[in-house]
Scaffold this active site. Sequence first.
Site, short mmCIF file in Angstrom:
data_model
loop_
_atom_site.label_atom_id
_atom_site.label_comp_id
_atom_site.label_asym_id
_atom_site.label_seq_id
_atom_site.Cartn_x
_atom_site.Cartn_y
_atom_site.Cartn_z
N LYS A 1 -39.56 -29.52 -60.34
CA LYS A 1 -40.13 -29.80 -61.67
C LYS A 1 -39.69 -31.18 -62.17
O LYS A 1 -40.51 -31.96 -62.64
CB LYS A 1 -39.70 -28.69 -62.64
CG LYS A 1 -40.15 -28.90 -64.07
CD LYS A 1 -40.18 -27.61 -64.86
CE LYS A 1 -38.83 -27.15 -65.36
NZ LYS A 1 -38.25 -27.96 -66.44
N ARG B 1 -36.80 -19.09 -67.07
CA ARG B 1 -35.62 -18.78 -66.24
C ARG B 1 -35.03 -17.41 -66.58
O ARG B 1 -34.50 -16.73 -65.71
CB ARG B 1 -34.56 -19.89 -66.36
CG ARG B 1 -35.15 -21.26 -65.99
CD ARG B 1 -34.23 -22.18 -65.29
NE ARG B 1 -34.88 -23.48 -65.11
CZ ARG B 1 -35.66 -23.82 -64.08
NH1 ARG B 1 -35.86 -22.97 -63.09
NH2 ARG B 1 -36.21 -25.01 -64.03
N ASP C 1 -29.25 -25.04 -65.06
CA ASP C 1 -30.46 -24.21 -65.16
C ASP C 1 -30.33 -22.92 -64.33
O ASP C 1 -31.16 -22.01 -64.46
CB ASP C 1 -31.70 -24.99 -64.71
CG ASP C 1 -31.96 -26.19 -65.61
OD1 ASP C 1 -31.46 -26.20 -66.76
OD2 ASP C 1 -32.65 -27.14 -65.16
N GLY D 1 -39.22 -29.71 -72.48
CA GLY D 1 -38.21 -30.63 -73.01
C GLY D 1 -38.21 -31.94 -72.25
O GLY D 1 -38.04 -33.03 -72.83
N ARG E 1 -29.55 -19.65 -74.00
CA ARG E 1 -29.42 -18.88 -72.76
C ARG E 1 -28.11 -18.10 -72.65
O ARG E 1 -27.98 -17.27 -71.75
CB ARG E 1 -29.65 -19.79 -71.54
CG ARG E 1 -31.12 -20.17 -71.38
CD ARG E 1 -31.40 -21.03 -70.16
NE ARG E 1 -32.82 -21.30 -70.04
CZ ARG E 1 -33.35 -22.31 -69.36
NH1 ARG E 1 -32.55 -23.18 -68.72
NH2 ARG E 1 -34.65 -22.48 -69.29
N LYS F 1 -31.40 -24.77 -74.67
CA LYS F 1 -32.48 -24.77 -73.66
C LYS F 1 -33.70 -24.06 -74.25
O LYS F 1 -33.79 -23.90 -75.46
CB LYS F 1 -31.98 -24.13 -72.37
CG LYS F 1 -30.80 -24.88 -71.74
CD LYS F 1 -31.18 -26.29 -71.32
CE LYS F 1 -30.01 -27.02 -70.69
NZ LYS F 1 -30.31 -28.41 -70.35
N GLN G 1 -32.04 -35.94 -69.46
CA GLN G 1 -33.16 -36.31 -70.35
C GLN G 1 -32.74 -37.44 -71.28
O GLN G 1 -33.51 -38.37 -71.52
CB GLN G 1 -33.64 -35.07 -71.11
CG GLN G 1 -34.26 -34.05 -70.16
CD GLN G 1 -34.61 -32.73 -70.80
OE1 GLN G 1 -34.39 -32.52 -71.99
NE2 GLN G 1 -35.16 -31.82 -70.01
O1 SPQ Z 1 -37.75 -29.59 -69.40
P1 SPQ Z 1 -36.87 -28.53 -69.99
O2 SPQ Z 1 -37.66 -27.62 -70.86
O3 SPQ Z 1 -35.67 -29.10 -70.72
O4 SPQ Z 1 -36.34 -27.64 -68.75
C1 SPQ Z 1 -35.04 -27.23 -68.26
C2 SPQ Z 1 -35.32 -25.96 -67.37
O5 SPQ Z 1 -34.58 -24.96 -67.40
O6 SPQ Z 1 -36.27 -26.04 -66.60
C3 SPQ Z 1 -33.99 -26.95 -69.34
F1 SPQ Z 1 -34.24 -26.00 -70.13
O7 SPQ Z 1 -34.50 -28.19 -67.32
C4 SPQ Z 1 -33.97 -29.47 -67.68
C5 SPQ Z 1 -32.49 -29.52 -67.36
O8 SPQ Z 1 -31.76 -28.52 -68.01
C6 SPQ Z 1 -34.73 -30.50 -66.89
C7 SPQ Z 1 -34.05 -31.82 -66.84
C8 SPQ Z 1 -34.78 -33.01 -66.34
O9 SPQ Z 1 -35.78 -32.87 -65.59
O10 SPQ Z 1 -34.35 -34.14 -66.66
C9 SPQ Z 1 -32.72 -31.98 -67.19
C10 SPQ Z 1 -31.88 -30.89 -67.71
O11 SPQ Z 1 -31.76 -30.97 -69.12
P2 SPQ Z 1 -30.74 -31.99 -69.85
O12 SPQ Z 1 -30.78 -31.59 -71.29
O13 SPQ Z 1 -29.41 -31.76 -69.24
O14 SPQ Z 1 -31.20 -33.36 -69.64
#
Ligand code: SPQ
EC number: 2.5.1.19
Length: 426
Positions: free
Chosen positions: A20, A386, A313, A92, A344, A340, A167
Amino acid sequence: MLRVRPAKKIAGTVRVPGDKSISHRAVMFGALAEGVTTIEGFLPGADCLSTISCFRRMGIEIEQQGDKVTVQGKGWYGLQEPMQHLDVGNSGTTIRLMSGILATQPFHTVMEGDESIAKRPMRRVIGPLRQMGAKIDGRKDGEFTPLSIRGGKLQSMAYQSPVASAQVKSAILLAGLQAEGVTSVTEPHLSRDHTERMMQAFGVSVVRDGLTVSVEGGQKLTGRAISVPGDISSAAFLIAAVMVVPGSSLLIENVGINPSRTGIIDVVKAMGGSLELQNERIVNEEPVADLLVTHSQLHGIEISGDIIPRLIDEIPVIAVMATQAIGQTVIRDAEELKVKETDRIATVVSQLSKFGGRVTPTDDGMIIEGQTALTGAVIDSMGDHRIGMAMAIAGLAATGETGIENEEAINVSFPGFEELLKNISQ
Ligand code: SPQ
């Protein structure tokens, strides 16, 4: 409702859908690059389709058929001001990475998503982008959606991030690509580094020094062919299925094993699980392997510190595995779980308890008591993909039937999950 019956055995050779995180980035970078980008192995899940639809609304031509995508990149400033709000759905990654991109554009955009997105914190991204000169607003002074972004010229910055978040890091680095001078991000622990790797694959020079990563403004992206490996976060559900059903064995082919994502492999091995990497190779700057997973009796461990961002995750499904391990499993330093798609910590505890699981929430994680007999139950995904999938795996190890309500959330990251699970369950 997704119905799951106890499995006698999990067996077979399978592939999981594309990663993803990498799929989102391939579309975004392809749209901002000069020339055509072709993507194979793309994840056609709801989140990545939201990213595609946002770029289409900004005038980028994107053809998508299943896991094949072609993006007609128009260069960084080839995007057009959208006539309508951009809908990020449940994603997100889409809203936070796009905040960094849109902060550099000479136009106005409004982004919003579903109920879950409306509760997730945005100031962690908006704050540093504002410091770079971006004009961004949202509910509660930019903490929540809808986000309104009036992009423009940015100054570079050296940002010390209080959270290990890919992110946050990615949004600032993307904005930094159009700021004057060098922009750097330093994080407390290494978060997934797909953005850095993909920037390099698109011809951008990225410098890493320990936990600091920097880019110089003014660099161009050049379109290319991208092959997306299977998502280790999706493979994690199948690994857990093998570990909770005695006599099981599964070969999962073509899984991304980027070290910033492989905490799940380290944890399964530390719990006594048998997991072998085969056919290791590098595809588009990303390491890939086939995983041979064989059932083993697990024992409880403590999971904390640097490893947390490498498996954040996967914690819901790790909690499920821990119910079948001998002894206690303690998860600490994972307060990020609270922000999240759902909280969670709370949702794992509430849903796993319905099976008779013994899980105690803590401020920054949870404590799971091992070797607990689970009884099938009616579970709610709470709109969190998840949670839905983790509870389906618990259902394989439970007695009686399990039903998962709001199971459509699973399409966010793992279309075809139900069928695949049926195919490997005996
Ligand atoms: O995209 P989203 O909704 O934030 O998805 C999640 C998931 O479980 O699929 C988190 F809820 O994954 C994030 C992950 O936790 C995807 C991601 C990325 O692609 O950059 C980074 C992680 O989040 P973060 O907040 O640590 O940057």
